[in-house]
Design a protein around this motif. Sequence first.
Motif, mmCIF file in Angstrom:
data_model
loop_
_atom_site.group_PDB
_atom_site.id
_atom_site.type_symbol
_atom_site.label_atom_id
_atom_site.label_comp_id
_atom_site.label_asym_id
_atom_site.label_seq_id
_atom_site.Cartn_x
_atom_site.Cartn_y
_atom_site.Cartn_z
ATOM 1 N N GLU A 133 0.853 -1.199 0.000
ATOM 2 C CA GLU A 133 0.000 0.000 0.000
ATOM 3 C C GLU A 133 0.887 1.247 0.000
ATOM 4 O O GLU A 133 2.102 1.177 0.118
ATOM 5 C CB GLU A 133 -0.870 0.009 1.260
ATOM 6 N N LYS A 134 0.181 2.410 -0.066
ATOM 7 C CA LYS A 134 0.922 3.664 -0.002
ATOM 8 C C LYS A 134 1.022 4.129 1.444
ATOM 9 O O LYS A 134 0.168 3.801 2.275
ATOM 10 C CB LYS A 134 0.203 4.744 -0.818
ATOM 11 N N ILE A 135 2.057 4.918 1.743
ATOM 12 C CA ILE A 135 2.178 5.555 3.051
ATOM 13 C C ILE A 135 0.917 6.409 3.249
ATOM 14 O O ILE A 135 0.456 7.063 2.313
ATOM 15 C CB ILE A 135 3.426 6.461 3.095
ATOM 16 N N SER A 136 0.377 6.397 4.474
ATOM 17 C CA SER A 136 -0.912 7.059 4.659
ATOM 18 C C SER A 136 -0.793 8.559 4.936
ATOM 19 O O SER A 136 -1.796 9.240 5.091
ATOM 20 C CB SER A 136 -1.687 6.376 5.790
ATOM 21 N N ILE A 137 0.430 9.087 5.025
ATOM 22 C CA ILE A 137 0.578 10.514 5.318
ATOM 23 C C ILE A 137 1.472 11.194 4.283
ATOM 24 O O ILE A 137 2.344 10.554 3.693
ATOM 25 C CB ILE A 137 1.169 10.746 6.734
ATOM 26 N N SER A 138 1.250 12.482 4.119
ATOM 27 C CA SER A 138 2.021 13.237 3.130
ATOM 28 C C SER A 138 3.341 13.711 3.746
ATOM 29 O O SER A 138 3.473 13.769 4.966
ATOM 30 C CB SER A 138 1.221 14.450 2.676
ATOM 31 N N PRO A 139 4.327 14.062 2.903
ATOM 32 C CA PRO A 139 5.609 14.540 3.438
ATOM 33 C C PRO A 139 5.454 15.758 4.357
ATOM 34 O O PRO A 139 6.133 15.838 5.386
ATOM 35 C CB PRO A 139 6.403 14.895 2.182
ATOM 36 N N SER A 140 4.584 16.668 4.008
ATOM 37 C CA SER A 140 4.460 17.868 4.849
ATOM 38 C C SER A 140 3.758 17.534 6.166
ATOM 39 O O SER A 140 4.097 18.061 7.225
ATOM 40 C CB SER A 140 3.713 18.979 4.113
ATOM 41 N N ARG A 141 2.822 16.592 6.094
ATOM 42 C CA ARG A 141 2.140 16.143 7.309
ATOM 43 C C ARG A 141 3.128 15.431 8.244
ATOM 44 O O ARG A 141 3.085 15.584 9.465
ATOM 45 C CB ARG A 141 0.995 15.203 6.913
ATOM 46 N N ALA A 142 4.057 14.654 7.680
ATOM 47 C CA ALA A 142 5.025 13.915 8.492
ATOM 48 C C ALA A 142 5.950 14.854 9.256
ATOM 49 O O ALA A 142 6.354 14.589 10.373
ATOM 50 C CB ALA A 142 5.842 12.970 7.615
ATOM 51 N N LEU A 143 6.280 15.960 8.617
ATOM 52 C CA LEU A 143 7.242 16.892 9.215
ATOM 53 C C LEU A 143 6.571 17.894 10.152
ATOM 54 O O LEU A 143 7.221 18.625 10.887
ATOM 55 C CB LEU A 143 7.990 17.622 8.088
#
Lengths: 126, 460
Positions: B320-330
């Motif tokens: 599957e895909k990672i459930s969060i976006s790069p900006s959300r992760a940071l």
Amino acid sequence: MDIKTLGKLTKWMETTDLEEITWKGNGEKISLKISNYPQQGQMLPGSSLVAVNSPSIGVFRFAPAGKSNLVKEGSPVKKGQELGVVEVGKEYKPVLSPENGSVKIMSVEDGKTVEYGQPLFFIEPR
Amino acid sequence: MSLFRKVLIANRGEIAVRVMRTLREMGIRSVAVYSEADRASMHVREADEAVCIGPGPSRESYLNMQAVLAAARLTGAEAVHPGYGFLSENAEFSRACAKAGIVFIGPSADSIEQLGHKAMARKIAVKGGVPVTPGTKGCVEKGAWVKEAAAIGYPVMIKAAAGGGGKGIRIVREESQLKHEAEMASSEAQAAFGNGEIYFEKFIDCPRHVEVQFARDSHGNAVAFPERDCSVQRRHQKLIEESPSPAVDKALRARLAEAAIKLAHTAQYVGVGTVEFLMDKDCNFYFMEVNTRLQVEHPVTENITRTDLVKEQILIAAGEKISISPSRALNFEGHSIEHRINAEDFSRNFAPTVGRVEEWSVPGGPGVRLDTHIYQGYQLPIYYDSMLAKLIIWAPDRRQAIARSRRALGEFRVSGVSTTVDVHKLVLDHPDFVSGSVDTGFMARMLEPKVPAEPAAAAK
């Protein structure tokens, strides 16, 4: 290392809680290990029966493919006799009788999944 | 690919319990494996199914690949979560899982091999444009020792190519010591890892240990999380981890995240991983190594980013895909501190203690998370590591997090075994920790004069 020293070392090890030691020196390497075969020959409380435990997780077979084994309840068995095998991966681990006696109870069927240490047979010692 | 129905956890202790919690939330059944010494262990109780795979010593149970794989096959588990330690960074195991048609929840065997070999990992970092400490390009042959060390400039650090956990590292401050130390390092590495290859790196005095959690899925999406600071360590064993680092600002954080993402892409990494950096006093950071597993300190990241890293691991492993976006992760909120509570007697040089946990009364309340496998009456087995629990604190800022840590540690009441709870209290009271200006030498400096002189200080 000579046999005498080895004997002393083994004796000493039995007095400790150590399970395993490795000794290196003079170009020699010696490893001593307490057997990790599941505790065998344990008497059941209030009974004279002795449990034979599975040496591994795996599938129990009375004999490896192509061989036969006629052990059944009531069969006389000798100490060290192979009562069956546990198949794990491509290996067969032998299940050995800890005592001379007869098979009183068989608590496993051919092809059943077994865990490490699970009682497979109960032997009435002679 | 649909998600798994059943996952086996090839581990024990708090991490096995931690992974099971996520599995249960995701509606996935869990299978515990355990050794004979762990019959009464918490992970056995918490799992949907449990199978005994061998005797107490890890080598014959938790490290026994054949037994773990047999357990997976016989219980019908489709995937194996390795936790940390044991088989988690074992390429051979990852490969054996794949061969058996079982999904290994972690990176591919090739990735583990490449990134687990320090010199190879360094090459990948250089290729990805990630800053590395000045050092040799690869392993150094005996004839080139003096020349290579001089080119880097002393002090020089000798490292084992196959090493890890701080093993096999030697520091050389002048040329006269070089030959002796390099020979020792090489023979030690040969004995410990079966590989005597060594390489040199510039030794950075008083560095901070800063690391970045990242995740990359099989579709090529990568995210990086805010850094963790793990500078409070003793003999390369971490005691306290926090996120974010008090020494990192927003601009630096963005650069760290960028480096981690570049590395993940360059290595074609699929899974959750951590890249460790050394950071000098001027905030220059240098690549140290990659951990291709879930880390002990992952909860501090989960705390401030409101994510579940185990869930991301499972999603990635299922394709599957990672459930969060790069900006959300940071994007993070507040501050989190983790305290590793070990069964160690710190008045006796942190010797592990065993015994029965007679009293186990744990902290709670706002902002307190406790990841543990201990319960009252539990008998600590002698075979495994000494960690009892991870106390993980969250608060709106660092100052409040320290106050909350202090409060929570005060609620921790354990008897029957010695614990490191009091060491954590000492650290929290230390002005250098409070001001956020610690480096990896902090613990050694804090303990050196105090422990022999006034052992009573710990009892307060």
